[in-house]
Design an enzyme around this catalytic site. Structure first.
Site, PDB file in Angstrom:
ATOM      1  N   GLU A 113       0.842  -1.190   0.000  1.00  0.00           N
ATOM      2  CA  GLU A 113       0.000   0.000   0.000  1.00  0.00           C
ATOM      3  C   GLU A 113       0.879   1.242   0.000  1.00  0.00           C
ATOM      4  OE1 GLU A 113      -2.968  -0.342   3.248  1.00  0.00           O
ATOM      5  OE2 GLU A 113      -2.174  -2.380   3.453  1.00  0.00           O
ATOM      6  N   LYS A 115       2.291   4.681   1.381  1.00  0.00           N
ATOM      7  CA  LYS A 115       2.481   5.235   2.726  1.00  0.00           C
ATOM      8  C   LYS A 115       2.153   6.723   2.668  1.00  0.00           C
ATOM      9  CE  LYS A 115       5.781   5.505   6.534  1.00  0.00           C
ATOM     10  NZ  LYS A 115       5.599   6.947   6.781  1.00  0.00           N
ATOM     11  N   ASP A 117       1.495  10.546   3.634  1.00  0.00           N
ATOM     12  CA  ASP A 117       2.202  11.487   4.505  1.00  0.00           C
ATOM     13  C   ASP A 117       1.179  12.392   5.176  1.00  0.00           C
ATOM     14  OD1 ASP A 117       4.244  12.734   5.784  1.00  0.00           O
ATOM     15  OD2 ASP A 117       4.883  13.947   4.082  1.00  0.00           O
ATOM     16  N   TYR A 225      -7.224   2.152   6.158  1.00  0.00           N
ATOM     17  CA  TYR A 225      -6.401   1.050   5.665  1.00  0.00           C
ATOM     18  C   TYR A 225      -6.215  -0.135   6.616  1.00  0.00           C
ATOM     19  CZ  TYR A 225      -2.993   3.977   8.158  1.00  0.00           C
ATOM     20  OH  TYR A 225      -2.353   4.735   9.099  1.00  0.00           O
ATOM     21  N   LYS A 314      10.845   3.545   2.725  1.00  0.00           N
ATOM     22  CA  LYS A 314      10.729   4.990   2.552  1.00  0.00           C
ATOM     23  C   LYS A 314      11.651   5.446   1.423  1.00  0.00           C
ATOM     24  CE  LYS A 314       9.772   7.412   6.250  1.00  0.00           C
ATOM     25  NZ  LYS A 314       9.847   8.073   7.576  1.00  0.00           N
ATOM     26  N   CYS A 408      28.993  31.332  26.907  1.00  0.00           N
ATOM     27  CA  CYS A 408      27.576  31.056  26.674  1.00  0.00           C
ATOM     28  C   CYS A 408      26.926  32.218  25.937  1.00  0.00           C
ATOM     29  CB  CYS A 408      26.869  30.812  28.006  1.00  0.00           C
ATOM     30  SG  CYS A 408      25.079  30.619  27.856  1.00  0.00           S
ATOM     31  N   CYS A 411      24.303  33.900  28.653  1.00  0.00           N
ATOM     32  CA  CYS A 411      24.679  34.562  29.913  1.00  0.00           C
ATOM     33  C   CYS A 411      26.146  34.964  29.982  1.00  0.00           C
ATOM     34  CB  CYS A 411      24.327  33.656  31.095  1.00  0.00           C
ATOM     35  SG  CYS A 411      25.339  32.159  31.203  1.00  0.00           S
ATOM     36  N   CYS A 426      27.131  25.117  29.348  1.00  0.00           N
ATOM     37  CA  CYS A 426      27.219  26.303  30.197  1.00  0.00           C
ATOM     38  C   CYS A 426      27.019  25.847  31.635  1.00  0.00           C
ATOM     39  CB  CYS A 426      26.152  27.324  29.809  1.00  0.00           C
ATOM     40  SG  CYS A 426      26.017  28.696  30.983  1.00  0.00           S
ATOM     41  N   CYS A 432      21.620  31.051  34.174  1.00  0.00           N
ATOM     42  CA  CYS A 432      21.456  31.119  32.714  1.00  0.00           C
ATOM     43  C   CYS A 432      19.961  30.986  32.401  1.00  0.00           C
ATOM     44  CB  CYS A 432      22.253  30.003  32.056  1.00  0.00           C
ATOM     45  SG  CYS A 432      22.289  30.089  30.253  1.00  0.00           S
TER      46      CYS A 432
END
Length: 672
Positions: A113, A115, A117, A225, A314, A408, A411, A426, A432
């Site tokens: 069948e 597939k 989306d 299905y 796929k 970072c 911060c 960090c 932070c």
């Protein structure tokens, strides 16, 4: 890879995949390609198999979907909505075929069948009337979207009498045709609204709307299905016949499917639609292959998250070339700094791509990425793709390698990168902002304290308003109601619901509280193990690194992380405030009851189709009387419970090992 490195990588992948699942299933706004997601999932699965001490039952490898929203009623599926294992490889498809043949012999057929989306849905009918429609959710439970599904014209609200069971579920995929998607997206752009990336996102976003009148205005479609019913095996012997029947009952079933007697016929069907998919009015991303016969499906059985009798192939992702502009850096709740590539917009698989995750400094170094590079990107129908390579032929001579930041971006604290780790962190966990907000969002999450009426946006708003500084402040919000009612979008009713949710969260058991703290490496399973061993928070906080490491399946890195957490005075102060607020910081011991001990100490394997019981019922029966189920036949097995259509390989192995073979009636006699 050492165990310490594996633990770190497993945590990284788990965090990433959980985020991607949330964006895909809940927000309908995916940020990674299917292909890239599947590669990460396979890497995580391989690491968990190599280092089983780090396997969490709630790992993304054990899940079949994403999360569920907080806006709809949650409904438990009568039959779990399992996902399919998938492949992009012809060889893996042939390996699947060989596994099937080894288990059930050569006399079987496949149903192929398309597939689709879209958004998976399960619809229940009673006496021919649509009673309930539920999304996949996390595979065990999903959102009740019945009112919205009733508006989809291709889904009948009432069936004409035609021999269907009194009660059945039918599974399908809700989607939107490309032409409708384009028209509605243009309307959104004209109205100044953000456009959806693709039809799948639009369909998923639509089905989660609160206004069913707006859902009715959008032309959704649905292919059905798969049928579930307690009477199914009485009515049909195989999947193909059931599809013909449900079509006659009035359901919208795709005409593009085939009954195949060999894997070569399956591959021919796949090749046909690899190009043919572009002529369809809707999107597909592959082909689903199922063993046709129900008895053989029963014999093949299931893994924890997918059936062994089905697989999806796929189609490979499309590729495009675009310009890499710059890198942005995002800080998560654990302090991990994740780089994100900003790209010159490029059309790929029908959507415009602007960003790609770069994961860590190692990935940037592996690609030798430089600003201004022309890069190749791939995607499989989602929003954020993967940079697969740099086009070195177009690199400018003056380009310079990217220097990973030393501080970072949020911060300004100097970043740290421990030996053997790929991620920069960090360390300013109490100062932070994204770490503080992220920890509070984790604390209120469904798998942690599960505070209803309080979401991620609420946490961000309260933090910006100075109402929340850490997790303990959540339990002081009841004293700030006068301030809360003055905030935009917070009415009296919503505040009351939130405060009730906060109060109810105090009932959560110790292991949930421990997990909610967000200690690095302490997932749900580790939290349960620690709670079970130490019994209360005080004992755990006082334990040495060696004592924690002595707990079964607790490694050095976890023990080190836990002791570092409790060594900080600020964390001990927070725990004391949580205790004062009434949270459970000690385990409540419970004893499990069972019906009897007739099968105590005995092991069983169930195989085949049975006259009076389903496999699930037999499993429950055995376990409730003290027996234990094994996954395979070995010399240690006490009994093989055999039904009709049992696989020849299992029977031969049991006979060779002289394992006693009993029927369901003989099993009942043993119990009685």
């Amino acid at each position: 890879m050492s165990p310490a490195e594996a633990a770190i990588r497993i945590e990284e992948l788990t965090k990433e995949l959980n985020t991607y699942n949330y964006q895909y299933y809940v927000l309908a706004n995916p940020t990674i390609s299917d292909y890239d997601f599947d590669l990460k999932l396979k890497e995580l699965d391989a690491l968990e198999q190599q280092f089983p001490q780090f396997l969490d039952p709630d790992s993304p490898t054990q899940k079949v979907g994403g999360d569920i929203t907080q806006r709809f009623d949650t409904v438990r599926h009568r039959w779990p909505m399992l996902s399919l294992s998938n492949t992009y490889s012809e060889q893996e498809l042939r390996d699947f075929d060989n596994r099937v043949r080894k288990a059930i012999g050569n006399d079987f057929e496949y149903v192929c069948e398309l597939k689709f989306d879209g958004l998976s849905i399960s619809i229940t009918y009673e006496n021919g009337v649509l009673k309930r429609a539920v999304t996949r959710g996390d595979g065990v439970q999903g959102d009740d979207v019945t009112a919205n599904v009733r508006t989809i014209k291709s889904i009948p609200n009432r069936l004409k009498p035609n021999g269907y069971p009194d009660l059945f579920e039918i599974r399908g995929e809700i989607f939107m045709h490309r032409a409708a998607f384009q028209r509605l997206n243009n309307e959104r752009i004209e109205n100044g609204e953000m456009a959806y990336a693709n039809p799948r996102n639009f369909a998923a976003g639509t089905i989660k709307l609160q206004d069913s009148a707006e859902v009715a205005r959008r032309p959704l479609d649905c292919f059905l299905y798969f049928l579930y019913s307690n009477e199914r095996n009485r009515l049909f012997s195989n999947h193909w016949d059931s599809l013909q029947a449900v079509k006659a009952w009035g359901f919208h079933v795709s005409e593009h499917m085939a009954l195949c007697s060999s894997i070569d016929e399956v591959l021919a069907f796949i090749a046909k639609w690899e190009q043919g998919r572009y002529d369809l009015s809707y999107d597909i991303d592959g082909i689903v292959i199922k063993v046709n016969d129900y008895g053989q499906q029963e014999e093949l059985g299931f893994t924890a998250k997918s059936p062994r009798w089905a697989i999806s192939y796929k189609y490979k992702a499309e590729q495009a070339e675009t310009k890499f502009l710059s890198v942005s850096y995002q800080v998560g709740r654990t302090g991990a700094v994740t780089p994100v590539a900003n790209l010159s917009p490029v059309l790929l698989a029908g959507t415009t791509v602007k960003r790609a995750s770069l994961h860590n400094a190692n990935e940037i170094a592996r690609l030798d990425l430089r600003e201004g590079d022309m890069v190749f990107v791939e995607k499989g129908g989602e929003i954020i793709p993967k940079i697969t390579a740099v086009n070195l032929l177009k690199r400018k001579p003056e380009s310079q390698p990217i220097s990973y930041p030393l501080t970072c971006p949020e911060c300004g604290t100097s970043l740290v990168r421990k030996p053997g780790e790929a991620v920069h962190y960090c360390p300013n966990d109490e100062g932070c902002p994204p770490q503080i907000v992220g920890r509070m969002q984790h604390f209120i999450g469904r798998k942690a304290m599960d505070i209803e009426g309080m979401g991620d946006e609420t946490i961000e708003t309260f933090f910006k308003q100075g109402l929340l500084h850490n997790i303990t402040d959540i339990y002081s919000l009841k004293d700030k109601q006068e301030t809360l009612v003055r905030l935009d979008r917070f009415g009296q009713k919503s505040i009351e619901n939130m405060l009730a949710g906060i109060e109810k969260s105090k009932e959560k058991p110790f292991e949930k509280v421990l997990f909610a703290l967000g200690i690095r490496y302490v997932g749900e399973t580790i939290a349960k193990k620690l709670a079970s061993h130490f019994k209360n928070m005080d004992a755990l906080a006082a334990a040495s690194k060696e004592e924690i490491e002595s707990v079964y399946e607790i490694g050095e890195r976890i023990a080190e992380s836990v002791t570092e957490y409790f060594a900080k005075d600020v964390h001990r102060e927070q725990l004391e405030r949580l205790r004062q607020h009434g949270l459970h910081l000690a385990i409540e011991e419970k004893t499990n009851e069972r019906l009897g001990d007739a099968l105590s100490g005995k092991t069983f394997v169930i195989s085949g189709v049975f006259e009076h019981f389903s496999r699930e019922e037999l499993t429950s029966l055995i376990e409730s009387h003290g027996g234990k189920l094994l996954s395979s036949i070995s010399g240690k097995l006490d009994y093989l419970v055999a039904g009709d259509k049992m696989g020849p390989s299992k029977l031969a192995k049991a006979e060779k090992l002289k394992v006693p073979i009993i029927s369901e009636q003989e099993l009942l006699s043993m119990i009685n």
